[in-house]
Design a protein around this motif. Sequence first.
Motif, PDB file in Angstrom:
ATOM      1  N   GLY A 123       0.761  -1.277   0.095  1.00 46.39           N
ATOM      2  CA  GLY A 123      -0.126  -0.174  -0.089  1.00 46.39           C
ATOM      3  C   GLY A 123       0.853   1.190   0.006  1.00 46.39           C
ATOM      4  O   GLY A 123       2.216   1.083  -0.108  1.00 46.39           O
ATOM      5  N   GLN A 145      -2.128  -3.059  -3.766  1.00 47.72           N
ATOM      6  CA  GLN A 145      -3.493  -3.630  -3.084  1.00 47.72           C
ATOM      7  C   GLN A 145      -3.890  -2.977  -1.955  1.00 47.72           C
ATOM      8  O   GLN A 145      -3.402  -2.207  -1.276  1.00 47.72           O
ATOM      9  CB  GLN A 145      -3.315  -5.214  -3.257  1.00 47.72           C
ATOM     10  CG  GLN A 145      -2.626  -5.744  -2.119  1.00 47.72           C
ATOM     11  CD  GLN A 145      -1.056  -5.894  -2.433  1.00 47.72           C
ATOM     12  OE1 GLN A 145      -0.763  -5.468  -3.460  1.00 47.72           O
ATOM     13  NE2 GLN A 145      -0.424  -6.533  -1.579  1.00 47.72           N
ATOM     14  N   PHE A 148      -8.748   1.778  -0.702  1.00 44.05           N
ATOM     15  CA  PHE A 148      -8.362   3.034  -1.340  1.00 44.05           C
ATOM     16  C   PHE A 148      -7.378   3.833  -0.373  1.00 44.05           C
ATOM     17  O   PHE A 148      -7.490   3.773   0.882  1.00 44.05           O
ATOM     18  CB  PHE A 148      -9.559   3.869  -1.246  1.00 44.05           C
ATOM     19  CG  PHE A 148      -9.317   5.256  -1.932  1.00 44.05           C
ATOM     20  CD1 PHE A 148      -9.587   5.394  -3.202  1.00 44.05           C
ATOM     21  CD2 PHE A 148      -9.044   6.401  -1.169  1.00 44.05           C
ATOM     22  CE1 PHE A 148      -9.156   6.582  -3.902  1.00 44.05           C
ATOM     23  CE2 PHE A 148      -8.726   7.621  -1.652  1.00 44.05           C
ATOM     24  CZ  PHE A 148      -8.737   7.850  -3.080  1.00 44.05           C
ATOM     25  N   PRO A 149      -6.265   4.458  -0.982  1.00 41.62           N
ATOM     26  CA  PRO A 149      -5.303   4.755   0.148  1.00 41.62           C
ATOM     27  C   PRO A 149      -5.632   5.934   0.701  1.00 41.62           C
ATOM     28  O   PRO A 149      -5.629   7.114  -0.112  1.00 41.62           O
ATOM     29  CB  PRO A 149      -4.164   4.707  -0.994  1.00 41.62           C
ATOM     30  CG  PRO A 149      -4.730   5.007  -2.302  1.00 41.62           C
ATOM     31  CD  PRO A 149      -5.861   4.253  -2.257  1.00 41.62           C
ATOM     32  N   ASN A 166      -4.350  -0.847 -10.742  1.00 41.12           N
ATOM     33  CA  ASN A 166      -3.723  -1.554  -9.723  1.00 41.12           C
ATOM     34  C   ASN A 166      -4.875  -2.723  -9.064  1.00 41.12           C
ATOM     35  O   ASN A 166      -5.549  -2.910  -9.638  1.00 41.12           O
ATOM     36  CB  ASN A 166      -3.203  -0.577  -8.614  1.00 41.12           C
ATOM     37  CG  ASN A 166      -2.143   0.231  -8.826  1.00 41.12           C
ATOM     38  OD1 ASN A 166      -1.049  -0.665  -8.803  1.00 41.12           O
ATOM     39  ND2 ASN A 166      -2.182   1.425  -9.129  1.00 41.12           N
ATOM     40  N   PHE A 168      -6.544  -1.942  -5.800  1.00 46.31           N
ATOM     41  CA  PHE A 168      -7.247  -1.377  -4.858  1.00 46.31           C
ATOM     42  C   PHE A 168      -8.787  -2.085  -5.098  1.00 46.31           C
ATOM     43  O   PHE A 168      -9.088  -2.092  -6.115  1.00 46.31           O
ATOM     44  CB  PHE A 168      -7.019   0.168  -5.020  1.00 46.31           C
ATOM     45  CG  PHE A 168      -5.737   0.522  -4.813  1.00 46.31           C
ATOM     46  CD1 PHE A 168      -5.196   0.403  -3.451  1.00 46.31           C
ATOM     47  CD2 PHE A 168      -5.125   1.469  -5.770  1.00 46.31           C
ATOM     48  CE1 PHE A 168      -3.974   0.931  -3.172  1.00 46.31           C
ATOM     49  CE2 PHE A 168      -3.900   1.745  -5.549  1.00 46.31           C
ATOM     50  CZ  PHE A 168      -3.015   1.768  -4.278  1.00 46.31           C
ATOM     51  N   ASN A 189      -9.498  -0.706 -11.242  1.00 46.83           N
ATOM     52  CA  ASN A 189      -9.133  -1.398  -9.941  1.00 46.83           C
ATOM     53  C   ASN A 189     -10.385  -2.316  -9.766  1.00 46.83           C
ATOM     54  O   ASN A 189     -10.777  -2.828 -10.618  1.00 46.83           O
ATOM     55  CB  ASN A 189      -9.104  -0.165  -8.995  1.00 46.83           C
ATOM     56  CG  ASN A 189      -7.648   0.250  -8.812  1.00 46.83           C
ATOM     57  OD1 ASN A 189      -6.686  -0.323  -8.346  1.00 46.83           O
ATOM     58  ND2 ASN A 189      -7.606   1.623  -9.460  1.00 46.83           N
TER      59      ASN A 189
END
Length: 368
Positions: A123, A145, A148-149, A166, A168, A189
């Motif tokens: 992350g 993965q 959501f960041p 990615n 996510f 994603n």
Amino acid sequence: MATITSLHKALVCILLLLFLPFLSLSEDYLPINPRLEKAYVALQAWKHAITADPKNLTLDWCGPHVCNYTGVFCAPAPEDRHELTVAGVDLNHGRIAGTLPEELGLLSDLALLHLNSNRFHGGLPEAFERLQLLYELDVSNNRFQGPFPAVVLHLPSLKYLDIRFNRFRGEVPRRVFDLRLDALFLNDNQFAFSLPDSIGNSSLSVLVVANNRISGCFPRSITDLADTLNELILLNASITSCIPEDVGKLKNLTVFDVSFNNLVGPLPDSIGEMRKLEQLNVAHNNLSGDIPESICELPRLKNFTYSYNYFCGEPERCLKVRSRDDRENCIPERPHQRSEEECIAFSSKPVHCDANGCMAPPPPPVHY
């Protein structure tokens, strides 16, 4: 005594070798400062977190002169123009594998971080919240993965966010659309979310959320982005609704792609007011009715794709659009259309849209 003198000479030689890179630099090069010392710690920690670097982009990441590292760019510090600081890192297309360590939070003056087309996983570090000057963040086409960041919600200077391609997953926080972003790429994603009404509060010029799962209706408030939005790409996003009748308020759109969804109802006449529109793709939906002639008269329209729907009327003007695709509709006397049986079956189940652009139950029958 001779032993001490020999040892002293040896130490001097070692020190000369260690500091030779410093002496070889031009007089304009500023000496190491606390900012660059922190950057050295951060970049060395990152180098140790890299497990593969097939193009050897980090091979020269040795020694304290971080401004000479490949992909690292320095500039005068914002608060002190006499000090250099790391302002950008660009390792695009490096195919580098590894993770991003928390020490990257030490790069507090970083404005640009471009890492697209690598193999980073895990992350985004929580320490990224210290990157208060970060303006562009591109970690697309990696193997990140998890959820959501959320750390990006704490970056007040962020204008460009690209996390596409990615792994996510899950919800996209509504607060993302409250950020003062110029461009947002969430596509490809495993997100599952709905576009909130607050989307109209953003300042986006580009919004791409394709190849995710979006529930709910097409938000009417998106027309509040009329002054800023240039590209809207929602293809293959599982949207099940109607296109709002007033979507034509987005008069600065150049690209509008809502293909491969479950959109129903007519194509709004107001799209004919998008005078800057160049690419329009509504293919692979359940749209019906007549194609508005005003759309095909748009002066900049280069590509109009409306195949695989149930349109039953097509003005002759549409045949003059430079690139168009009208296959698999219900348009009389046009080649490669759906069968008559399929068109009749579809028309026997009419759809209804409410004022918000959402699918509504059919009105009750009128009894006389």
